[in-house]
Design a protein around this motif. Structure first.
Motif, PDB file in Angstrom:
ATOM      1  N   VAL A  59       0.822  -1.212   0.000  1.00 58.48           N
ATOM      2  CA  VAL A  59       0.000   0.000   0.000  1.00 58.48           C
ATOM      3  C   VAL A  59       0.855   1.261   0.000  1.00 58.48           C
ATOM      4  N   ASP A  60       1.904   1.311   0.781  1.00 58.35           N
ATOM      5  CA  ASP A  60       2.724   2.527   0.855  1.00 58.35           C
ATOM      6  C   ASP A  60       3.314   2.875  -0.510  1.00 58.35           C
ATOM      7  N   ALA A  61       3.833   1.876  -1.199  1.00 52.95           N
ATOM      8  CA  ALA A  61       4.433   2.121  -2.519  1.00 52.95           C
ATOM      9  C   ALA A  61       3.365   2.486  -3.543  1.00 52.95           C
ATOM     10  N   LEU A  62       2.226   1.799  -3.497  1.00 52.34           N
ATOM     11  CA  LEU A  62       1.132   2.129  -4.420  1.00 52.34           C
ATOM     12  C   LEU A  62       0.653   3.561  -4.217  1.00 52.34           C
ATOM     13  N   TYR A  63       0.464   3.942  -2.975  1.00 55.14           N
ATOM     14  CA  TYR A  63      -0.018   5.291  -2.672  1.00 55.14           C
ATOM     15  C   TYR A  63       1.011   6.346  -3.087  1.00 55.14           C
ATOM     16  N   ASN A  64       2.271   6.111  -2.737  1.00 51.47           N
ATOM     17  CA  ASN A  64       3.306   7.087  -3.080  1.00 51.47           C
ATOM     18  C   ASN A  64       3.463   7.218  -4.592  1.00 51.47           C
ATOM     19  N   ARG A  65       3.427   6.081  -5.296  1.00 51.33           N
ATOM     20  CA  ARG A  65       3.537   6.147  -6.754  1.00 51.33           C
ATOM     21  C   ARG A  65       2.326   6.887  -7.331  1.00 51.33           C
ATOM     22  N   GLY A  66       1.141   6.661  -6.750  1.00 55.72           N
ATOM     23  CA  GLY A  66      -0.036   7.395  -7.178  1.00 55.72           C
ATOM     24  C   GLY A  66       0.127   8.904  -6.997  1.00 55.72           C
ATOM     25  N   LEU A  67       0.718   9.295  -5.893  1.00 56.81           N
ATOM     26  CA  LEU A  67       0.972  10.720  -5.659  1.00 56.81           C
ATOM     27  C   LEU A  67       1.899  11.304  -6.721  1.00 56.81           C
ATOM     28  N   VAL A  68       2.935  10.554  -7.060  1.00 56.68           N
ATOM     29  CA  VAL A  68       3.888  11.032  -8.064  1.00 56.68           C
ATOM     30  C   VAL A  68       3.213  11.109  -9.430  1.00 56.68           C
ATOM     31  N   TYR A  69       2.433  10.089  -9.762  1.00 58.74           N
ATOM     32  CA  TYR A  69       1.689  10.134 -11.023  1.00 58.74           C
ATOM     33  C   TYR A  69       0.777  11.358 -11.056  1.00 58.74           C
ATOM     34  N   GLN A  70       0.083  11.618  -9.961  1.00 56.02           N
ATOM     35  CA  GLN A  70      -0.814  12.772  -9.889  1.00 56.02           C
ATOM     36  C   GLN A  70      -0.031  14.068 -10.068  1.00 56.02           C
ATOM     37  N   ARG A  71       1.109  14.146  -9.421  1.00 55.54           N
ATOM     38  CA  ARG A  71       1.952  15.342  -9.526  1.00 55.54           C
ATOM     39  C   ARG A  71       2.395  15.567 -10.977  1.00 55.54           C
ATOM     40  N   ASN A  72       2.617  14.464 -11.702  1.00 54.86           N
ATOM     41  CA  ASN A  72       3.067  14.552 -13.100  1.00 54.86           C
ATOM     42  C   ASN A  72       1.897  14.579 -14.079  1.00 54.86           C
TER      43      ASN A  72
END
Length: 90
Positions: A59-72
């Motif tokens: 979950v931590d990696a999925l959420y963090n990657r989602g944040l980065v995708y959103q930022r980009n």
């Protein structure tokens, strides 16, 4: 003297080879977090993705990657990761 170094090297290689999956995915998560702090979003995504390869429900990696995708502004990718988080943790 030479044999002592061989024993030490053997021990170190054995120790590295015995890393658990949790240790490996945790290290990838931390490396991703460091890259994110440096604003290197591509590398952060790569590290988070490596952690997710080890544990697709991390979950931590999925959420963090989602944040980065959103930022980009990769919103479809972000939604996919957020959806995966919600699947694991409803």
């Amino acid at each position: 003297m030479n044999s002592k170094w061989l024993v030490v090297l053997f021990f170190l290689f054995t120790l590295v080879a015995c890393d658990s999956e949790d240790d490996k995915k945790g290290r990838f998560l931390l490396k991703g977090n460091e890259k994110l702090k440096e604003n290197d979003t591509k590398s952060a995504i790569d590290f988070y993705s490596e952690a997710i390869k080890i544990d697709p429900e991390f979950v931590d990696a999925l959420y963090n990657r989602g944040l980065v995708y959103q930022r980009n502004n990769r919103l479809d990718d972000a939604i996919r990761d957020y959806g995966a988080v919600l699947t694991v943790m409803p």
